[in-house]
Design a protein around this motif. Structure first.
Motif, PDB file in Angstrom:
ATOM      1  N   UNK A   1      -4.234   9.548   3.430  1.00  0.00           N
ATOM      2  CA  UNK A   1      -4.929   8.775   2.413  1.00  0.00           C
ATOM      3  C   UNK A   1      -4.138   7.504   2.152  1.00  0.00           C
ATOM      4  N   UNK A   2      -4.797   6.499   1.576  1.00  0.00           N
ATOM      5  CA  UNK A   2      -4.118   5.245   1.241  1.00  0.00           C
ATOM      6  C   UNK A   2      -4.630   4.725  -0.099  1.00  0.00           C
ATOM      7  N   UNK A   3      -3.698   4.157  -0.872  1.00  0.00           N
ATOM      8  CA  UNK A   3      -4.024   3.512  -2.145  1.00  0.00           C
ATOM      9  C   UNK A   3      -3.240   2.208  -2.226  1.00  0.00           C
ATOM     10  N   UNK A   4      -3.556   1.421  -3.255  1.00  0.00           N
ATOM     11  CA  UNK A   4      -2.663   0.316  -3.570  1.00  0.00           C
ATOM     12  C   UNK A   4      -1.280   0.908  -3.793  1.00  0.00           C
ATOM     13  N   UNK A   5      -0.256   0.150  -3.474  1.00  0.00           N
ATOM     14  CA  UNK A   5       1.098   0.690  -3.509  1.00  0.00           C
ATOM     15  C   UNK A   5       1.837   0.539  -4.812  1.00  0.00           C
ATOM     16  N   UNK A   6       1.234  -0.154  -5.772  1.00  0.00           N
ATOM     17  CA  UNK A   6       1.908  -0.378  -7.047  1.00  0.00           C
ATOM     18  C   UNK A   6       1.172   0.318  -8.179  1.00  0.00           C
ATOM     19  N   UNK A   7       1.921   0.926  -9.066  1.00  0.00           N
ATOM     20  CA  UNK A   7       1.349   1.578 -10.233  1.00  0.00           C
ATOM     21  C   UNK A   7       0.573   0.555 -11.061  1.00  0.00           C
ATOM     22  N   UNK A   8      -0.559   0.963 -11.592  1.00  0.00           N
ATOM     23  CA  UNK A   8      -1.375   0.053 -12.391  1.00  0.00           C
ATOM     24  C   UNK A   8      -0.795  -0.182 -13.790  1.00  0.00           C
ATOM     25  N   UNK A   9       0.222   0.564 -14.156  1.00  0.00           N
ATOM     26  CA  UNK A   9       0.822   0.418 -15.486  1.00  0.00           C
ATOM     27  C   UNK A   9       1.865  -0.689 -15.515  1.00  0.00           C
ATOM     28  N   UNK A  10       2.892  -0.609 -14.647  1.00  0.00           N
ATOM     29  CA  UNK A  10       3.942  -1.625 -14.659  1.00  0.00           C
ATOM     30  C   UNK A  10       4.346  -2.081 -13.266  1.00  0.00           C
ATOM     31  N   UNK A  11       3.457  -1.932 -12.305  1.00  0.00           N
ATOM     32  CA  UNK A  11       3.638  -2.465 -10.947  1.00  0.00           C
ATOM     33  C   UNK A  11       4.890  -1.945 -10.237  1.00  0.00           C
TER      34      UNK A  11
ATOM     35  N   UNK B   1       0.849  -1.182   0.000  1.00  0.00           N
ATOM     36  CA  UNK B   1       0.000   0.000   0.000  1.00  0.00           C
ATOM     37  C   UNK B   1       0.890   1.238   0.000  1.00  0.00           C
ATOM     38  N   UNK B   2       0.319   2.364  -0.379  1.00  0.00           N
ATOM     39  CA  UNK B   2       0.991   3.655  -0.279  1.00  0.00           C
ATOM     40  C   UNK B   2       0.147   4.529   0.641  1.00  0.00           C
ATOM     41  N   UNK B   3       0.799   5.127   1.636  1.00  0.00           N
ATOM     42  CA  UNK B   3       0.134   6.010   2.593  1.00  0.00           C
ATOM     43  C   UNK B   3       0.615   7.424   2.310  1.00  0.00           C
ATOM     44  N   UNK B   4      -0.327   8.364   2.186  1.00  0.00           N
ATOM     45  CA  UNK B   4      -0.022   9.745   1.811  1.00  0.00           C
ATOM     46  C   UNK B   4      -0.442  10.705   2.918  1.00  0.00           C
ATOM     47  N   UNK B   5       0.298  11.800   3.020  1.00  0.00           N
ATOM     48  CA  UNK B   5      -0.088  12.909   3.898  1.00  0.00           C
ATOM     49  C   UNK B   5      -0.194  14.152   3.015  1.00  0.00           C
ATOM     50  N   UNK B   6      -1.383  14.706   2.946  1.00  0.00           N
ATOM     51  CA  UNK B   6      -1.637  15.835   2.051  1.00  0.00           C
ATOM     52  C   UNK B   6      -1.070  17.129   2.630  1.00  0.00           C
ATOM     53  N   UNK B   7      -0.984  18.183   1.808  1.00  0.00           N
ATOM     54  CA  UNK B   7      -0.552  19.485   2.316  1.00  0.00           C
ATOM     55  C   UNK B   7      -1.499  20.036   3.389  1.00  0.00           C
TER      56      UNK B   7
END
Length: 104
Positions: free
Chosen positions: A39-49, A28-34
């Motif tokens: 926020x959290x998303x899947x951690x791998x790019x959907x294009x080439x992982x 997963x990828x965990x983000x901290x906004x300005x």
């Protein structure tokens, strides 16, 4: 049974940054906004992982480090070629100084 998982301490991520979080064989990828929101998303790019945690965060956009594809990390929307598949997003809350991700 709770599906909220502690990902990190709130202070582990700088504003406008991202960090990798691995759990249950997934990344997963965990983000901290300005605005100091998380926020959290899947951690791998959907294009080439490729791991998004190695990418660049600007406002509400994460840019993949390999081919510069862009996603809105708040919504998961693919925002720039070569990515065309959205990222999956996950609910996040902060409790007692810990960033919790609801993994489902």
């Amino acid at each position: 049974m709770s599906d909220w998982v502690a990902a990190c301490a709130a202070g582990d991520i700088d504003e406008e940054d991202v960090m990798r979080f691995d759990h249950g064989g997934r990344t997963f990828a965990i983000y901290r906004s300005p605005d100091d929101e998380y926020f959290a998303t899947d951690g791998l790019c959907t294009h080439e992982k490729v791991h998004l945690a190695d990418g660049l965060v600007m406002d509400d956009i994460i840019e993949c480090p390999k081919h510069n594809g862009r996603f809105n990390y708040k919504t998961g929307d693919a925002r720039g070629a070569p990515v065309c598949v959205n990222l999956k997003t996950y609910p996040v809350k902060v409790d007692a100084g810990k960033v919790l991700v609801r993994i489902r």
